[in-house]
Enzyme design. Structure first.
Site, PDB file in Angstrom:
ATOM      1  N   GLY A   4      -2.078  22.215  13.135  1.00  0.00           N
ATOM      2  CA  GLY A   4      -2.549  23.539  14.335  1.00  0.00           C
ATOM      3  C   GLY A   4      -2.956  23.488  15.770  1.00  0.00           C
ATOM      4  N   LYS A   5      -2.270  24.607  16.470  1.00  0.00           N
ATOM      5  CA  LYS A   5      -2.181  24.562  17.178  1.00  0.00           C
ATOM      6  C   LYS A   5      -3.184  23.532  18.856  1.00  0.00           C
ATOM      7  CE  LYS A   5       0.225  28.718  17.229  1.00  0.00           C
ATOM      8  NZ  LYS A   5       1.415  28.325  17.168  1.00  0.00           N
ATOM      9  N   ALA A  46      -3.792  21.408   7.900  1.00  0.00           N
ATOM     10  CA  ALA A  46      -2.953  20.937   7.942  1.00  0.00           C
ATOM     11  C   ALA A  46      -1.798  21.608   7.333  1.00  0.00           C
ATOM     12  CB  ALA A  46      -3.693  20.703   6.250  1.00  0.00           C
ATOM     13  N   ASP A  59       2.380  22.895  22.222  1.00  0.00           N
ATOM     14  CA  ASP A  59       1.368  22.440  22.300  1.00  0.00           C
ATOM     15  C   ASP A  59       1.299  21.351  23.189  1.00  0.00           C
ATOM     16  OD1 ASP A  59       0.449  24.956  20.316  1.00  0.00           O
ATOM     17  OD2 ASP A  59       1.175  23.416  18.981  1.00  0.00           O
ATOM     18  N   ASN A 106      -2.989  19.808  17.825  1.00  0.00           N
ATOM     19  CA  ASN A 106      -1.785  19.215  18.875  1.00  0.00           C
ATOM     20  C   ASN A 106      -2.332  19.285  19.942  1.00  0.00           C
ATOM     21  OD1 ASN A 106      -0.812  19.383  16.146  1.00  0.00           O
ATOM     22  ND2 ASN A 106       0.749  21.355  16.124  1.00  0.00           N
ATOM     23  N   GLU A 131      -5.712  30.436  17.727  1.00  0.00           N
ATOM     24  CA  GLU A 131      -5.470  30.706  16.432  1.00  0.00           C
ATOM     25  C   GLU A 131      -7.392  31.002  15.473  1.00  0.00           C
ATOM     26  OE1 GLU A 131      -3.083  27.300  15.173  1.00  0.00           O
ATOM     27  OE2 GLU A 131      -1.900  28.106  14.986  1.00  0.00           O
ATOM     28  N   SER A 182       5.436  14.670  16.907  1.00  0.00           N
ATOM     29  CA  SER A 182       6.302  14.183  17.065  1.00  0.00           C
ATOM     30  C   SER A 182       5.496  14.661  18.382  1.00  0.00           C
ATOM     31  CB  SER A 182       6.992  15.082  17.224  1.00  0.00           C
ATOM     32  OG  SER A 182       6.208  16.831  17.534  1.00  0.00           O
ATOM     33  N   GLY A 199       7.932  16.936  12.326  1.00  0.00           N
ATOM     34  CA  GLY A 199       6.587  17.434  12.655  1.00  0.00           C
ATOM     35  C   GLY A 199       5.497  17.938  13.549  1.00  0.00           C
TER      36      GLY A 199
HETATM   37  O1  RIB Z   1       1.988  25.430  17.104  1.00  0.00           O
HETATM   38  C1  RIB Z   1       1.978  24.398  16.531  1.00  0.00           C
HETATM   39  C2  RIB Z   1       1.067  24.670  15.278  1.00  0.00           C
HETATM   40  O2  RIB Z   1       0.723  26.343  14.847  1.00  0.00           O
HETATM   41  C3  RIB Z   1       1.528  24.107  13.763  1.00  0.00           C
HETATM   42  O3  RIB Z   1       1.199  23.159  13.850  1.00  0.00           O
HETATM   43  C4  RIB Z   1       1.008  24.876  13.107  1.00  0.00           C
HETATM   44  O4  RIB Z   1      -0.576  24.204  12.350  1.00  0.00           O
HETATM   45  C5  RIB Z   1       0.300  26.389  13.448  1.00  0.00           C
HETATM   46  O5  RIB Z   1      -1.418  26.231  13.822  1.00  0.00           O
END
Ligand code: RIB
Length: 297
Positions: A39-40, A12, A250, A43, A138, A289, A285
Site C-alpha cells: 500500500g503506497k 496486502a 514510496d 510503504n 489510493e 525492501s 517486495g
Molecule cells: O507503490 C507500491 C504499492 O502500490 C504496492 O505496495 C501496492 O500495494 C500498491 O499500493
C-alpha cells in the site's frame, strides 16, 4: 521530532514474478509467489520510520487476517496507527506481477475507501500539529483535499505523491508544498510528456504555474528532476541491478520528507532519496525492501 503523518492506503500485496505478462485469455505460470506488506501509504510510513522519522499513519484495514498482518507490520516498524480497523470492508489488496524487475499492479481498494473526510475531521488537531503530512491517491480524493486544507491552514508542509494518477482539482495545487509524481503520473496530470529533460522542465513549469511550490519528478533509472525556486535541476540515479521496483517511489517520498524535516537542503535530500531508492529496487517486495538509515551511511 514532531510526527510525520502519512494519510493513505494499506494493502496486502500478492506478488508473482514472471518472464512476461499474460495476454488476455491466456494462463501463464509465474514463480516466487509471496504475500507482502504494501500500500503506497503504509510503504511511505515505513520509509519515514526506517529512515529516521517519527511516523504516524492514518488509514484503514479490514477486520481480517490481512488486516492483522498489516497492523503487526506497523508495530514492528514503529509506525503508530491512528486509523481504524473496520468490519465494513476487507483489507485493501494489490495483485502485483513483476517482469524483469519492473511491475504492474491491480488494486482492490477495500478498507482504503473507508478513509473518509470525517475520519480526518476527528484528527484535525493531530494533523495540524504534525511536522509534515504525506498523501497519495489510493484513498478518496475528497479526503486528500480536506487533509491538505487542514495541514496548509496551519503551515504544515503538504507532500502529495499523485499515485495512482487521477485528475486533481485546480484548487488542490496551491496547497501542495512538494508534488512528487513519476513521469507517467506527471504526464497524466499535465498532458505534457515527461520522458525527456525538456519534458520534465515543461512539466515542472506547468505545476508551478498552478501554485505548487516544489515539484520533484521521479524518473526511474534516470533519477529525479526538481526545482529550486525557478531553477530546474537533475539528480542522477544510483546505478544498481533492479530486482523489483515496487515501492521505489514510496521510498523516495518517505526519504525526502524525513531529510527535509531534519533540516537538510533540498539537493542533499534528493540525493539521499535517490540512494535509498537504489537499495529498495535491488531487493524484492514492497515495504520489506525499504532500507534503514544505517544502510545509507
Ligand atoms: O507503490 C507500491 C504499492 O502500490 C504496492 O505496495 C501496492 O500495494 C500498491 O499500493
Amino acid at each position: 521530532m514532531k510526527p510525520i503523518y502519512v494519510i493513505g492506503s494499506a494493502n496486502a500485496d500478492f506478488t508473482l514474478h514472471a518472464d512476461r505478462l499474460p495476454k488476455l485469455g491466456e494462463t501463464l505460470s509465474g514463480r516466487n509467489f509471496s504475500v507482502n506488506i504494501g500500500g503506497k501509504g503504509l510503504n511511505q510510513a515505513v520509509a519515514v520510520s526506517r529512515l529516521g522519522g517519527n511516523a504516524r499513519f492514518i488509514g484503514a484495514v479490514g477486520h481480517d487476517v490481512n488486516g492483522a498482518m498489516l497492523l503487526k507490520a506497523m508495530a514492528d516498524n514503529h509506525v503508530a496507527f491512528d486509523g481504524i480497523c473496520t468490519e465494513n470492508a476487507t483489507t485493501g489488496m494489490a495483485m502485483i506481477t513483476v517482469v524483469n524487475g519492473d511491475n504492474c499492479i491491480l488494486l482492490h481498494a477495500g478498507a482504503n475507501a473507508c478513509v473518509t473526510p470525517g475520519m480526518l475531521t476527528e484528527k484535525k488537531t493531530l494533523i495540524q500539529d504534525a511536522a509534515a503530512v504525506i498523501f497519495q491517491l489510493e484513498i478518496p480524493l475528497e479526503t486528500v483535499m480536506l487533509g491538505a486544507h487542514l495541514a496548509h491552514d496551519t503551515g504544515v508542509p503538504v507532500f502529495l505523491n499523485p499515485a495512482p494518477s487521477a485528475p486533481l482539482a485546480d484548487d488542490l495545487y496551491p496547497l501542495i508544498d512538494y508534488l512528487i509524481p513519476n513521469e507517467h503520473e506527471a504526464f497524466a496530470l499535465s498532458a505534457i510528456p515527461a520522458d525527456t529533460e525538456d519534458g520534465c522542465r515543461e512539466n515542472i513549469r506547468f505545476f508551478r504555474e498552478r501554485g505548487v511550490k516544489n515539484v520533484l519528478i521521479t524518473r526511474g533509472e534516470m533519477g529525479c528532476a526538481y526545482n529550486m525556486e525557478n531553477e530546474i535541476r537533475f539528480c542522477p540515479a544510483v546505478k544498481t541491478q533492479a530486482v523489483d521496483t515496487t515501492s521505489a517511489g514510496d521510498t523516495f517520498v518517505g526519504a525526502l520528507c524525513v531529510q527535509l524535516m531534519q533540516g537538510k537542503a533540498l539537493p542533499d535530500a534528493v540525493e539521499y532519496a535517490c540512494r535509498a531508492c537504489a537499495i529498495t529496487v535491488s531487493r524484492p517486495g514492497a515495504a520489506a525492501s525499504i532500507p534503514f538509515a544505517s544502510e545509507l551511511q
